[in-house]
Design an enzyme around this catalytic site. Structure first.
Site, PDB file in Angstrom:
ATOM      1  CD  GLU A  45      -6.200  32.513  71.061  1.00  0.00           C
ATOM      2  OE1 GLU A  45      -5.289  32.976  70.363  1.00  0.00           O
ATOM      3  OE2 GLU A  45      -7.201  31.951  70.593  1.00  0.00           O
ATOM      4  CD  GLU A 100     -10.634  30.992  62.868  1.00  0.00           C
ATOM      5  OE1 GLU A 100     -10.336  31.574  63.945  1.00  0.00           O
ATOM      6  OE2 GLU A 100     -10.581  29.777  62.719  1.00  0.00           O
ATOM      7  CE  LYS A 137       3.611  27.237  56.954  1.00  0.00           C
ATOM      8  NZ  LYS A 137       3.943  26.633  58.276  1.00  0.00           N
ATOM      9  CB  CYS A 158      -9.570  29.693  67.249  1.00  0.00           C
ATOM     10  SG  CYS A 158     -10.505  28.657  66.135  1.00  0.00           S
TER      11      CYS A 158
HETATM   12  P1  NAP Z   1       0.863  30.917  64.213  1.00  0.00           P
HETATM   13  O1  NAP Z   1       2.258  31.177  64.544  1.00  0.00           O
HETATM   14  O2  NAP Z   1      -0.035  32.047  63.889  1.00  0.00           O
HETATM   15  O3  NAP Z   1       0.867  29.857  62.998  1.00  0.00           O
HETATM   16  C1  NAP Z   1      -0.193  29.573  62.117  1.00  0.00           C
HETATM   17  C2  NAP Z   1       0.399  29.222  60.756  1.00  0.00           C
HETATM   18  O4  NAP Z   1       1.051  30.364  60.186  1.00  0.00           O
HETATM   19  C3  NAP Z   1       1.461  28.140  60.831  1.00  0.00           C
HETATM   20  O5  NAP Z   1       1.411  27.353  59.663  1.00  0.00           O
HETATM   21  C4  NAP Z   1       2.729  28.965  60.871  1.00  0.00           C
HETATM   22  O6  NAP Z   1       3.878  28.277  60.535  1.00  0.00           O
HETATM   23  C5  NAP Z   1       2.401  30.063  59.896  1.00  0.00           C
HETATM   24  N1  NAP Z   1       3.187  31.295  60.044  1.00  0.00           N
HETATM   25  C6  NAP Z   1       3.876  31.737  61.133  1.00  0.00           C
HETATM   26  N2  NAP Z   1       4.462  32.926  60.863  1.00  0.00           N
HETATM   27  C7  NAP Z   1       4.156  33.234  59.583  1.00  0.00           C
HETATM   28  C8  NAP Z   1       4.454  34.343  58.730  1.00  0.00           C
HETATM   29  N3  NAP Z   1       5.177  35.393  59.135  1.00  0.00           N
HETATM   30  N4  NAP Z   1       3.963  34.344  57.474  1.00  0.00           N
HETATM   31  C9  NAP Z   1       3.212  33.334  57.026  1.00  0.00           C
HETATM   32  N5  NAP Z   1       2.900  32.253  57.781  1.00  0.00           N
HETATM   33  C10 NAP Z   1       3.351  32.212  59.056  1.00  0.00           C
HETATM   34  O7  NAP Z   1       0.193  30.108  65.341  1.00  0.00           O
HETATM   35  P2  NAP Z   1       0.884  28.920  66.136  1.00  0.00           P
HETATM   36  O8  NAP Z   1       2.363  29.056  66.233  1.00  0.00           O
HETATM   37  O9  NAP Z   1       0.381  27.699  65.524  1.00  0.00           O
HETATM   38  O10 NAP Z   1       0.273  29.173  67.552  1.00  0.00           O
HETATM   39  C11 NAP Z   1       0.620  30.348  68.266  1.00  0.00           C
HETATM   40  C12 NAP Z   1      -0.595  30.939  68.907  1.00  0.00           C
HETATM   41  O11 NAP Z   1      -1.565  31.242  67.903  1.00  0.00           O
HETATM   42  C13 NAP Z   1      -1.343  30.018  69.829  1.00  0.00           C
HETATM   43  O12 NAP Z   1      -0.791  29.953  71.089  1.00  0.00           O
HETATM   44  C14 NAP Z   1      -2.727  30.613  69.787  1.00  0.00           C
HETATM   45  O13 NAP Z   1      -2.830  31.695  70.667  1.00  0.00           O
HETATM   46  C15 NAP Z   1      -2.866  31.107  68.391  1.00  0.00           C
HETATM   47  N6  NAP Z   1      -3.591  30.158  67.530  1.00  0.00           N
HETATM   48  C16 NAP Z   1      -4.836  30.479  67.110  1.00  0.00           C
HETATM   49  C17 NAP Z   1      -5.525  29.590  66.301  1.00  0.00           C
HETATM   50  C18 NAP Z   1      -6.866  29.866  65.788  1.00  0.00           C
HETATM   51  O14 NAP Z   1      -7.529  28.957  65.299  1.00  0.00           O
HETATM   52  N7  NAP Z   1      -7.350  31.079  65.803  1.00  0.00           N
HETATM   53  C19 NAP Z   1      -4.952  28.381  65.950  1.00  0.00           C
HETATM   54  C20 NAP Z   1      -3.665  28.083  66.396  1.00  0.00           C
HETATM   55  C21 NAP Z   1      -3.014  29.003  67.165  1.00  0.00           C
HETATM   56  P3  NAP Z   1       4.748  27.597  61.752  1.00  0.00           P
HETATM   57  O15 NAP Z   1       3.931  26.467  62.219  1.00  0.00           O
HETATM   58  O16 NAP Z   1       5.997  27.174  61.102  1.00  0.00           O
HETATM   59  O17 NAP Z   1       4.920  28.654  62.791  1.00  0.00           O
END
Ligand code: NAP
Ligand code: MG
Length: 476
Positions: free
Chosen positions: A380, A248, A173, A282
């Site tokens: 972050e 992660e 996904k 990250c």
């Molecule tokens: P995110 O919301 O955690 O999304 C990561 C993945 O999980 C995406 O595919 C997302 O889908 C999915 N997801 C969201 N809610 C979910 C749920 N309840 N159950 C299962 N899957 C779910 O991260 P983001 O929106 O990409 O970024 C938000 C923040 O996350 C960033 O600003 C940053 O702080 C952090 N981040 C951290 C990393 C890392 O490598 N550690 C990477 C990216 C972001 P959708 O795309 O449809 O939301």
């Protein structure tokens, strides 16, 4: 360009007919309308992945043949590297040269785990009594890989390559912002010869498609990279079916410059640590800890370098800072910058900007006089924003480095070997770089301590996470 769901080696629209838009964040143009996987599509994907796992197509394939398929996927991806990298830059906004590195690393990851496929073994155990006792490492089952938008293809491969090598089947996904390279990868996997159901891609929203995967009883493991909040939600949702999970999550990684460091290379390293990937990394070195006696020298060089790092068109070969992934991410980063301006001293950047009148760019931003307790130090940001803190002596450096809920990575800059290793041990983080930063290799495990998650991507450790250990006793 593929825009449908990829389930059982077939392309199909969502059962609901729903689609979502994918935007190029550098040009603000719509790139594609992609099928949004519904709960029933997820259910279909899980069935197909289970049938493949339990039926002949995948289970009947020898480990060596699974490895050969992964090798072939690596070769095919290498042949399509330019196309893949272009698509990654179009949907993510990162400089084209960075996307080419991402794709090259993905090729390496496929080859690395191709090599492991026929080397997943159990042990024979010296138990007491008249028994022959041994362990088997069996595939954990159907794996849902849920990944973010910052390294869309590369981070996906960190999960699907070891999972497939271990004999699992996979449903990927991708993030809503960046589903297109996952779909191109699906085409490559089919071409490589993976049987229907071994590798599936179901794009869609996290709250609907992602959540449906996490709650589905037919999914055995969720391998997740993303935010800490979503990680916590996944832990809760996975509890009902006692699903295996690896997380992660985010970071606020300290990058420590000691007074005895080679200052020019430390400053160059510190700049790359935060601004590579627009800071949407990250493991970004987002807290720069500078020893007091070299603070002024470091800041003079750092500010000069940061001011030169202007955002540019991701397809311009000179560009080293691309567009943020979305307007939403730009807004979020700008709200942190606004908070930082009230608490600390802005010494470089600080503005949202456009290139050729378009795009969600943010300047390379540096705050001096930052302190623990400030929003820009504790949280972050996930953007090109660096907070600089000052410390005095090794003990205070270590204390400040560990003053965070996160524990993903850390950097240490010093010429003193003893100090380097002492500090490396004292820091609670999954990766420590000494006199370098942001290096990754398929052979080197990567993952978090503390709120940065658990489980490891890459290396042999990742493989362990896609297997169950079975102990077999035979009476002699
Ligand atoms: P995110 O919301 O955690 O999304 C990561 C993945 O999980 C995406 O595919 C997302 O889908 C999915 N997801 C969201 N809610 C979910 C749920 N309840 N159950 C299962 N899957 C779910 O991260 P983001 O929106 O990409 O970024 C938000 C923040 O996350 C960033 O600003 C940053 O702080 C952090 N981040 C951290 C990393 C890392 O490598 N550690 C990477 C990216 C972001 P959708 O795309 O449809 O939301
Ligand atoms: Mg999200």
């Amino acid at each position: 360009m593929h825009t449908d769901l990829f389930i059982g080696n077939a392309w199909r629209p969502a059962s609901t007919g729903e689609r979502f838009q994918v935007t190029n964040p550098a040009t603000e143009e719509t790139l594609a309308e992609v099928a949004l996987g519904s709960e029933s599509d997820v259910d279909q994907a899980v069935r197909v992945a289970r049938t493949c796992l339990e039926g002949g197509a995948w289970r009947g394939l020898s480990a060596r043949k699974r490895g050969a398929l992964l090798y072939r996927a690596g070769d095919l991806l290498e042949q399509r590297a330019e196309d893949m990298a272009r698509l990654e830059t179009q949907q993510n906004g990162k400089p084209f040269f960075e996307s080419k590195i991402d794709v090259a690393m993905t090729v390496e990851t496929l080859r690395y785990y191709a090599g492991w496929a026929d080397k997943v073994t159990g042990d024979t155990l010296p138990v007491d009594g008249p028994f022959f006792t041994y362990t088997l490492r069996e595939p954990v089952g159907v794996v849902a890989a849920i990944v973010p938008w910052n390294f869309p293809l590369n981070l996906a491969s960190w999960k699907f390559a070891p999972a497939l090598a271990a004999g699992c089947t996979v449903i990927l996904k991708p993030a809503s912002e960046t589903p297109l390279t996952a779909l191109l990868m699906a085409e490559i996997m089919e071409q490589a010869g993976f049987p229907p159901g071994a590798f599936n891609v179901v794009p869609g929203s996290g709250s609907l498609t992602g959540r449906a995967l996490v709650r589905h009883a037919g999914v055995d493991k969720v391998a997740f990279t993303g935010s800490t909040d979503v990680g916590k939600q996944i832990m809760r949702d996975a509890a009902d079916s006692v699903k295996r999970i690896s997380l992660e999550l985010g970071g606020k990684s300290p990058n420590i410059i000691f007074a005895d460091a080679d200052i020019p290379s430390a400053v160059k390293g510190a700049q790359g640590a935060i601004f590579y990937g627009k800071g949407e990394v990250c493991a970004a070195g987002s807290r720069l800890l500078v020893e007091k006696s070299v603070h002024d020298q470091v800041m003079t060089e750092l500010v000069a370098r940061s001011k030169k790092l202007t955002p540019g068109d991701p397809f311009d070969a000179k560009t080293r800072l691309g567009a943020l992934v979305s307007q939403k991410q730009q807004d979020s980063v700008m709200s942190y910058i606004a908070a930082g301006k009230k608490e600390a001293t802005l010494v470089a950047g600080g503005n949202a900007t456009k290139v050729n009148g378009k795009g969600y760019y943010v300047e390379a931003t540096v705050f001096d006089d930052a302190k623990p307790g400030m929003k820009i130090v504790d949280e972050e940001i996930f953007g090109p924003v660096l907070s600089v803190l000052t410390f005095d002596g090794v003990e205070e450096g270590i204390r400040m480095a560990n003053q965070t809920i996160y524990g993903l990575a850390a950097g240490i800059w010093t010429r003193d070997v003893k100090k380097a290793h002492t500090v490396a041990r004292a820091i609670r983080a999954g990766t420590v770089w000494i006199n370098t930063y942001n290096f990754y290799d398929s052979a080197a495990p990567f993952g978090g301590f503390k709120a940065s998650g658990f489980g490891r991507d890459l290396g042999r450790e990742a493989l362990d996470g896609y297997t169950e250990v079975k102990t077999v006793w035979v009476a002699l």
